[in-house]
Write an enzyme that holds these catalytic residues in place. Sequence first.
Site, PDB file in Angstrom:
ATOM      1  N   GLY A 152       1.224  -1.181   0.412  1.00 22.31           N
ATOM      2  CA  GLY A 152       0.045  -0.123  -0.298  1.00 22.31           C
ATOM      3  C   GLY A 152       1.089   1.202   0.174  1.00 22.31           C
ATOM      4  N   MET A 209      -4.905  -6.991  -6.679  1.00 20.37           N
ATOM      5  CA  MET A 209      -3.602  -8.448  -7.508  1.00 20.37           C
ATOM      6  C   MET A 209      -4.933  -9.426  -8.138  1.00 20.37           C
ATOM      7  SD  MET A 209      -0.934  -6.857  -7.534  1.00 20.37           S
ATOM      8  CE  MET A 209      -0.012  -8.180  -8.381  1.00 20.37           C
ATOM      9  N   HIS A 263       0.351   0.561 -13.020  1.00 23.67           N
ATOM     10  CA  HIS A 263       1.122  -0.426 -13.482  1.00 23.67           C
ATOM     11  C   HIS A 263       1.909   0.626 -13.731  1.00 23.67           C
ATOM     12  CE1 HIS A 263       1.669  -3.833 -15.638  1.00 23.67           C
ATOM     13  NE2 HIS A 263       1.728  -3.286 -17.162  1.00 23.67           N
ATOM     14  N   VAL A 273      -6.896  -6.408 -19.552  1.00 19.29           N
ATOM     15  CA  VAL A 273      -6.028  -5.611 -18.921  1.00 19.29           C
ATOM     16  C   VAL A 273      -4.642  -5.225 -18.991  1.00 19.29           C
ATOM     17  CG1 VAL A 273      -4.456  -6.999 -17.149  1.00 19.29           C
ATOM     18  CG2 VAL A 273      -6.425  -8.280 -17.593  1.00 19.29           C
ATOM     19  N   ASP A 274      -4.952  -3.820 -18.043  1.00 19.30           N
ATOM     20  CA  ASP A 274      -3.249  -2.971 -18.346  1.00 19.30           C
ATOM     21  C   ASP A 274      -3.772  -2.102 -20.107  1.00 19.30           C
ATOM     22  OD1 ASP A 274      -2.405  -3.739 -15.629  1.00 19.30           O
ATOM     23  OD2 ASP A 274      -1.131  -5.530 -16.659  1.00 19.30           O
ATOM     24  N   GLU A 334       9.180   5.506  -6.382  1.00 15.56           N
ATOM     25  CA  GLU A 334       9.358   7.363  -6.848  1.00 15.56           C
ATOM     26  C   GLU A 334       8.321   7.874  -8.025  1.00 15.56           C
ATOM     27  OE1 GLU A 334      12.656   8.400  -6.032  1.00 15.56           O
ATOM     28  OE2 GLU A 334      13.141   6.988  -4.667  1.00 15.56           O
TER      29      GLU A 334
HETATM   30  C1  GRF Z   1       3.148  -0.726  -7.850  1.00 15.90           C
HETATM   31  O1  GRF Z   1       4.260  -1.474  -8.295  1.00 15.90           O
HETATM   32  C2  GRF Z   1       2.024  -0.934  -8.641  1.00 15.90           C
HETATM   33  O2  GRF Z   1       2.296   0.013 -10.295  1.00 15.90           O
HETATM   34  C3  GRF Z   1       1.095  -1.880  -9.043  1.00 15.90           C
HETATM   35  O3  GRF Z   1       2.160  -2.722  -7.706  1.00 15.90           O
HETATM   36  C4  GRF Z   1       2.238  -2.232  -6.863  1.00 15.90           C
HETATM   37  C5  GRF Z   1       2.153  -1.932  -5.915  1.00 15.90           C
HETATM   38  O4  GRF Z   1       2.348  -1.477  -4.929  1.00 15.90           O
HETATM   39  N1  GRF Z   1       0.248  -2.024  -9.655  1.00 15.90           N
HETATM   40  P1  GRF Z   1       1.603  -0.753  -3.451  1.00 15.90           P
HETATM   41  O5  GRF Z   1       1.237  -1.784  -2.456  1.00 15.90           O
HETATM   42  O6  GRF Z   1       1.158   1.145  -3.895  1.00 15.90           O
HETATM   43  O7  GRF Z   1       3.249  -0.310  -2.835  1.00 15.90           O
END
Ligand code: GRF
Length: 214
Positions: free
Chosen positions: A16, A94, A113, A148-149, A176
């Site tokens: 998160g 996911m 993504h 998807v995506d 980042e």
């Molecule tokens: C991120 O890299 C996002 O782009 C991808 O899953 C990852 C999630 O990371 N869909 P977080 O849980 O927000 O740290």
Amino acid sequence: MAERRRRTAVLISGRGSNLQALIEGTEKADARAEIALVLANKPDAGGLDHAAAAGIAHEVVDHRDHADRETFERHLDLALQAAEIEVICLAGFMRVLSPWLVERWRDRLLNIHPSLLPAFRGLDTHRRAIEAGVRVAGCTVHFVRAEVDAGPIIVQGAVPVLSDDTPDRLAARVLEVEHRCYPLALDLVASGRARVEGERVRIDDGSPALLITP
Ligand code: GRF
């Protein structure tokens, strides 16, 4: 008088960090969205702690407790409606959503993504980007479509791929820029400045929708 903030839900499966970036973005005085609900499909999703720390309503809707995708998604949808949600951000969620849920929330459902779409859809994006020898990698915030995506692109963030990059190092730099792109995209959508026109996103006031990390 300040305008009403759009009630936003963030759906997560893991740590998160993007949720946390969205929370921080909506804590700004002029933010146009508020995070009103966090839903996780896993009880051990670390991001639930971020929601709790920020005093945001959070709930686990575990897909494994549901007989099939349809009952799982109906449960999600009921929780979203009960909280009067207007915008949804998928942030490391996911589970693939069915066309039913995607269409129900059309143009109100965002995803991030970790690649410059339409390149590198799917998983393991950073290893694949390095193996392909691309010089620039990044992330994309887009409206979700059933495929998807894929879907109209709202904001992209670009980072250079360095000659000694490993998938983990590249992922850290992309992350980042993800944390800058997602709050920007949510603000553009929540304020009504980003609109879908013919499956492309038009940004009304010409605000930049590309962030570049040196
Ligand atoms: C991120 O890299 C996002 O782009 C991808 O899953 C990852 C999630 O990371 N869909 P977080 O849980 O927000 O740290």
